[in-house]
Design a protein around this motif. Structure first.
Motif, mmCIF file in Angstrom:
data_model
loop_
_atom_site.group_PDB
_atom_site.id
_atom_site.type_symbol
_atom_site.label_atom_id
_atom_site.label_comp_id
_atom_site.label_asym_id
_atom_site.label_seq_id
_atom_site.Cartn_x
_atom_site.Cartn_y
_atom_site.Cartn_z
ATOM 1 N N TYR A 69 0.831 -1.198 0.000
ATOM 2 C CA TYR A 69 0.000 0.000 0.000
ATOM 3 C C TYR A 69 0.869 1.253 0.000
ATOM 4 N N THR A 70 0.340 2.312 -0.585
ATOM 5 C CA THR A 70 0.913 3.657 -0.462
ATOM 6 C C THR A 70 -0.175 4.553 0.108
ATOM 7 N N PHE A 71 0.046 5.074 1.319
ATOM 8 C CA PHE A 71 -0.895 5.989 1.954
ATOM 9 C C PHE A 71 -0.324 7.408 1.922
ATOM 10 N N VAL A 72 -1.203 8.395 1.816
ATOM 11 C CA VAL A 72 -0.762 9.794 1.848
ATOM 12 C C VAL A 72 -1.618 10.574 2.836
ATOM 13 N N ASP A 73 -0.938 11.330 3.688
ATOM 14 C CA ASP A 73 -1.545 12.193 4.701
ATOM 15 C C ASP A 73 -1.059 13.615 4.400
ATOM 16 N N SER A 74 -1.964 14.601 4.418
ATOM 17 C CA SER A 74 -1.538 15.962 4.114
ATOM 18 C C SER A 74 -2.371 16.976 4.880
ATOM 19 N N ALA A 75 -1.737 18.081 5.288
ATOM 20 C CA ALA A 75 -2.435 19.148 6.004
ATOM 21 C C ALA A 75 -1.627 20.440 5.896
ATOM 22 N N VAL A 76 -2.334 21.575 5.917
ATOM 23 C CA VAL A 76 -1.695 22.887 5.873
ATOM 24 C C VAL A 76 -1.701 23.491 7.271
ATOM 25 N N SER A 77 -0.551 24.058 7.652
ATOM 26 C CA SER A 77 -0.425 24.771 8.924
ATOM 27 C C SER A 77 0.353 26.050 8.659
ATOM 28 N N GLY A 78 -0.318 27.204 8.816
ATOM 29 C CA GLY A 78 0.340 28.465 8.527
ATOM 30 C C GLY A 78 0.700 28.569 7.054
ATOM 31 N N ARG A 81 2.820 23.359 4.028
ATOM 32 C CA ARG A 81 2.053 22.123 3.878
ATOM 33 C C ARG A 81 2.912 20.979 4.393
ATOM 34 N N PHE A 82 2.331 20.166 5.259
ATOM 35 C CA PHE A 82 3.004 18.978 5.785
ATOM 36 C C PHE A 82 2.368 17.743 5.159
ATOM 37 N N THR A 83 3.180 16.771 4.865
ATOM 38 C CA THR A 83 2.671 15.527 4.306
ATOM 39 C C THR A 83 3.383 14.351 4.947
ATOM 40 N N VAL A 84 2.718 13.207 4.960
ATOM 41 C CA VAL A 84 3.345 11.955 5.375
ATOM 42 C C VAL A 84 3.056 10.924 4.283
ATOM 43 N N GLY A 85 4.120 10.324 3.759
ATOM 44 C CA GLY A 85 3.974 9.232 2.811
ATOM 45 C C GLY A 85 4.295 7.923 3.497
ATOM 46 N N TYR A 86 3.387 6.954 3.402
ATOM 47 C CA TYR A 86 3.556 5.657 4.045
ATOM 48 C C TYR A 86 3.733 4.574 2.984
ATOM 49 N N SER A 87 4.657 3.675 3.235
ATOM 50 C CA SER A 87 4.784 2.450 2.449
ATOM 51 C C SER A 87 4.475 1.302 3.398
ATOM 52 N N ASP A 88 3.441 0.527 3.072
ATOM 53 C CA ASP A 88 2.926 -0.498 3.983
ATOM 54 C C ASP A 88 2.841 -1.829 3.242
ATOM 55 N N ALA A 89 3.596 -2.825 3.697
ATOM 56 C CA ALA A 89 3.611 -4.139 3.047
ATOM 57 C C ALA A 89 3.007 -5.181 3.974
ATOM 58 N N SER A 170 3.608 -7.729 8.534
ATOM 59 C CA SER A 170 3.300 -6.324 8.264
ATOM 60 C C SER A 170 4.530 -5.471 8.517
ATOM 61 N N ILE A 171 4.903 -4.674 7.535
ATOM 62 C CA ILE A 171 6.010 -3.725 7.675
ATOM 63 C C ILE A 171 5.543 -2.385 7.137
ATOM 64 N N ARG A 172 5.804 -1.319 7.879
ATOM 65 C CA ARG A 172 5.429 0.018 7.402
ATOM 66 C C ARG A 172 6.568 1.002 7.666
ATOM 67 N N ILE A 173 6.832 1.843 6.690
ATOM 68 C CA ILE A 173 7.736 2.971 6.896
ATOM 69 C C ILE A 173 6.977 4.242 6.542
ATOM 70 N N SER A 191 5.781 3.622 -3.624
ATOM 71 C CA SER A 191 6.354 2.650 -2.690
ATOM 72 C C SER A 191 6.955 1.495 -3.480
ATOM 73 N N GLN A 192 8.015 0.905 -2.923
ATOM 74 C CA GLN A 192 8.603 -0.279 -3.535
ATOM 75 C C GLN A 192 9.019 -1.258 -2.433
ATOM 76 N N TYR A 193 8.867 -2.547 -2.745
ATOM 77 C CA TYR A 193 9.284 -3.626 -1.848
ATOM 78 C C TYR A 193 10.167 -4.561 -2.658
ATOM 79 N N ILE A 194 11.361 -4.859 -2.129
ATOM 80 C CA ILE A 194 12.281 -5.790 -2.783
ATOM 81 C C ILE A 194 12.405 -7.033 -1.915
ATOM 82 N N HIS A 195 12.028 -8.183 -2.468
ATOM 83 C CA HIS A 195 12.172 -9.464 -1.762
ATOM 84 C C HIS A 195 13.403 -10.177 -2.309
#
Length: 233
Positions: A69-78, A81-89, A170-173, A191-195
């Motif tokens: 999965y690739t998740f995206v979180d975003s919000a504006v403060s002042g 813009r802040f964002t968080v990108g998640y890679s979830d396997a 489950s692994i998430r960064i 996101s990328q996962y290498i096995h």
């Protein structure tokens, strides 16, 4: 969204936990690979031809699945813009006590790449094993740049006191980043996962332009799963 949650075990719990932690998940991408054991007892992706003829997969216990999965979180403060990108396997469909039907021994890698207008402020790694109560997986930050993170980790671990092995299910960064460019922009988070297998040791690198070189070429000793999502904010 409802059909996506129904299709993927654990996705609803992930989203609920993000909401409880005041994250604002606004975009989700995913990719999945159906997996099988080859004649070397290694877990490899099922080919497109095999998917068209499922009888070639053998018994159900002989294959599983890896979803990225690739998740995206975003919000504006002042004025930022802040964002968080998640890679979830997530691995599923394997016997956590049997190394012969679990992800193969060897160091795996997971990465997240965020758009170029952002600069990473913080990075995170966490996960869980198929068998509970034995602690948390540990990740090794191998590369970090303005826009990308790469972590390495061992997906198998010996269970304490007994002759058995469990795997990371489950692994998430995550990369938290900011920008002062508030102009709405269409961008991609990936996101990328290498096995890998135990015989292959990788040293991935991030170029000055932000692309990731995994160093696997056409090797049959590793394979890659990628996912992404497109945003506009």
């Amino acid at each position: 969204m409802k059909s996506l949650i129904e299709k993927h075990d654990g996705l609803e719990d992930d989203l609920i936990n993000n909401i409880k932690e005041n994250h604002n998940i606004i975009s989700i991408g995913y990719s999945e690979a159906l997996l099988k054991l080859n004649d070397k007892n290694e877990i490899v992706p099922v080919t497109k031809q095999e998917l068209l003829s499922k009888s070639s997969l053998g018994e159900p216990q002989k294959y599983g699945k890896l979803t990225l999965y690739t998740f995206v979180d975003s919000a504006v403060s002042g004025n930022q813009r802040f964002t968080v990108g998640y890679s979830d396997a997530k691995w599923s469909g394997f016997d956590g006590f049997n190394v012969e039907t679990a992800p193969y021994v060897g160091e795996d890698f997971i990465s997240i790449t965020i758009p170029s207008r952002y600069t990473i402020l913080n990075n995170y790694f966490w996960g869980s094993y198929a068998t509970s109560g034995i602690g948390n997986p540990t990740g090794r930050l191998t590369e970090v740049s303005q826009n990308s993170l790469i972590y390495a980790f061992d997906e198998l671990t010996k269970l304490p006191g007994i002759n058995a092995t469990t795997y990371t299910n489950s692994i998430r960064i995550a990369a938290r980043a900011s920008t002062n460019n508030l102009t709405p922009t269409t961008e991609i988070y990936s996101s990328q996962y290498i096995h890998t297998y135990s015989k292959l040791n990788l040293s991935p690198s991030i170029s000055s332009g932000g692309s990731i070189d995994w160093g696997i070429g056409s090797s049959d000793e590793a394979w890659k799963l990628s996912s992404y999502c497109t945003t506009n904010f």
